[in-house]
Design a protein around this motif. Sequence first.
Motif, PDB file in Angstrom:
ATOM      1  N   TYR A  55       0.855  -1.589   0.515  1.00  0.00           N
ATOM      2  CA  TYR A  55      -0.264   0.170   0.228  1.00  0.00           C
ATOM      3  C   TYR A  55       0.715   1.037   0.168  1.00  0.00           C
ATOM      4  N   SER A  56       0.948   2.693  -1.011  1.00  0.00           N
ATOM      5  CA  SER A  56       1.140   3.411  -0.736  1.00  0.00           C
ATOM      6  C   SER A  56       1.776   4.300  -0.360  1.00  0.00           C
ATOM      7  N   GLU A  57       0.418   4.969   0.521  1.00  0.00           N
ATOM      8  CA  GLU A  57       0.185   5.586   0.935  1.00  0.00           C
ATOM      9  C   GLU A  57       0.163   5.336   2.625  1.00  0.00           C
ATOM     10  N   SER A  58       0.616   6.386   3.799  1.00  0.00           N
ATOM     11  CA  SER A  58       1.102   6.030   4.971  1.00  0.00           C
ATOM     12  C   SER A  58      -0.658   5.826   5.688  1.00  0.00           C
ATOM     13  N   LEU A  59      -0.359   4.568   6.774  1.00  0.00           N
ATOM     14  CA  LEU A  59      -1.537   4.015   7.194  1.00  0.00           C
ATOM     15  C   LEU A  59      -2.182   5.376   8.276  1.00  0.00           C
ATOM     16  N   TYR A  60      -1.710   6.651   8.396  1.00  0.00           N
ATOM     17  CA  TYR A  60      -1.660   7.978   9.578  1.00  0.00           C
ATOM     18  C   TYR A  60      -2.837   8.262   8.105  1.00  0.00           C
ATOM     19  N   ASP A  61      -2.278   8.453   6.752  1.00  0.00           N
ATOM     20  CA  ASP A  61      -3.349   9.768   6.183  1.00  0.00           C
ATOM     21  C   ASP A  61      -4.699   8.688   5.537  1.00  0.00           C
TER      22      ASP A  61
ATOM     23  N   VAL B 204      -9.251   1.542   7.710  1.00  0.00           N
ATOM     24  CA  VAL B 204      -7.984   2.022   8.822  1.00  0.00           C
ATOM     25  C   VAL B 204      -9.315   3.000   9.769  1.00  0.00           C
ATOM     26  N   ARG B 205      -8.717   2.844  10.886  1.00  0.00           N
ATOM     27  CA  ARG B 205      -9.340   3.534  12.147  1.00  0.00           C
ATOM     28  C   ARG B 205      -8.964   3.716  13.094  1.00  0.00           C
ATOM     29  N   PRO B 206      -8.828   5.186  13.926  1.00  0.00           N
ATOM     30  CA  PRO B 206      -8.510   5.032  15.211  1.00  0.00           C
ATOM     31  C   PRO B 206      -9.445   3.919  16.415  1.00  0.00           C
ATOM     32  N   ALA B 207      -8.324   3.244  17.032  1.00  0.00           N
ATOM     33  CA  ALA B 207      -8.540   2.709  18.413  1.00  0.00           C
ATOM     34  C   ALA B 207      -9.806   3.759  19.263  1.00  0.00           C
ATOM     35  N   ARG B 208     -10.350   3.409  20.324  1.00  0.00           N
ATOM     36  CA  ARG B 208     -11.116   4.138  21.081  1.00  0.00           C
ATOM     37  C   ARG B 208     -10.004   4.223  22.457  1.00  0.00           C
ATOM     38  N   GLY B 209     -10.630   5.030  23.102  1.00  0.00           N
ATOM     39  CA  GLY B 209     -10.168   4.940  24.050  1.00  0.00           C
ATOM     40  C   GLY B 209      -9.415   5.281  24.535  1.00  0.00           C
ATOM     41  N   ARG B 210      -8.493   4.291  25.339  1.00  0.00           N
ATOM     42  CA  ARG B 210      -6.471   4.511  25.546  1.00  0.00           C
ATOM     43  C   ARG B 210      -6.206   4.509  24.735  1.00  0.00           C
ATOM     44  N   PHE B 211      -6.732   3.772  23.653  1.00  0.00           N
ATOM     45  CA  PHE B 211      -6.023   2.739  22.880  1.00  0.00           C
ATOM     46  C   PHE B 211      -6.512   3.893  21.832  1.00  0.00           C
ATOM     47  N   GLN B 212      -6.421   4.803  21.441  1.00  0.00           N
ATOM     48  CA  GLN B 212      -6.314   5.938  20.525  1.00  0.00           C
ATOM     49  C   GLN B 212      -5.753   6.150  19.705  1.00  0.00           C
ATOM     50  N   ARG B 213      -4.749   6.308  20.150  1.00  0.00           N
ATOM     51  CA  ARG B 213      -2.930   6.004  18.927  1.00  0.00           C
ATOM     52  C   ARG B 213      -3.089   5.529  18.749  1.00  0.00           C
ATOM     53  N   THR B 214      -3.687   3.587  18.759  1.00  0.00           N
ATOM     54  CA  THR B 214      -3.297   3.222  18.072  1.00  0.00           C
ATOM     55  C   THR B 214      -4.559   2.710  16.980  1.00  0.00           C
TER      56      THR B 214
END
Length: 311
Positions: free
Chosen positions: A35-41, A59-69
């Motif tokens: 996959y050519s793009e960054s997952l964060y974008d 691709v989606r962010p986790a919830r709660g204290r894992f939101q940076r994952t």
Amino acid sequence: PPGVKALPYSCFSGSLIAFRKAFPETSSEKKWWSYSESLYDTVEPFRVFLPGSKISAEVRPARGRFQRTLIITLRTSLWIENKTGKNIQWCETSALDGRGILRQTDVQNLGQECTTASHGRFSGFDFCFRIANDDWSSDWIWSKSTQVISEGEIPIKMYRPKTHEQYIARLIVTRLSTGSHRATLFPEDKNNPPYRICNKCSQRSVAFRQLGSDKHHPWLVRAGKNTRYSWDNLAIPKKKRLLIIEVIDHGEQFDRHNPEFTLNIDFRGDATPRLAFSFRPPFGVNIELDGPTKVVTFYDRLATSQPSMPK
């Protein structure tokens, strides 16, 4: 399918990702797809191009204290569902050879009220369908190739030469909230087909076929009869879809086959063609809309009034 619990997950660190099949059987399946793009974008689901697979990733962010994952979920891009009340077989168009024959291993069975993933040997979204018996044998011809890539309703016409029977199933494609699509085959609606071809002539039969289709196997509507119809080949652009018409005058001693002419049936009103030759008695064509159905009526122009709508 929607509502089914996802398989166990694995963890990794980084913003780039690549995929391949876990148990590759061919050299092409051993290759990684990156996959050519960054997952964060990434904000929209994207297609994962693996041989013979139809997979999308969300691709989606986790919830709660894992939101940076970030959570990456792999899903089947397209599910095929059968609600026709009949056994259905489907195949990928690329699996058919020039004679419309394919390997038995490429034939996929789909029972009544069943749903299946659309994986196969190829990565495209072009499919053919046919009706099958209880033992999964079939004497129906595969439908023309249907490309399932966007939402909407598509008529799927299947034909059985043995009994001159046609079946126009309705394929409705919907987009799921996950980004995947579901293509559902519904029963034929005989009261509301895409087109109804009516022959109100007294002594004439009308043979017709789509421009570009097999000229040796036209559809025939005898005097006083009507038939359901949908385009034989939906891959042709709408502006270029025309019917080839041949009018057959029946006499006491012989039948006269008039020259063929083309007819556009995608509008409303008087569609009587202007031809270099004339019919005796004069011949007319009228197109009207009856709910979702376009009604194409052939008639003898013996009066100034237009023909009445078919019952």
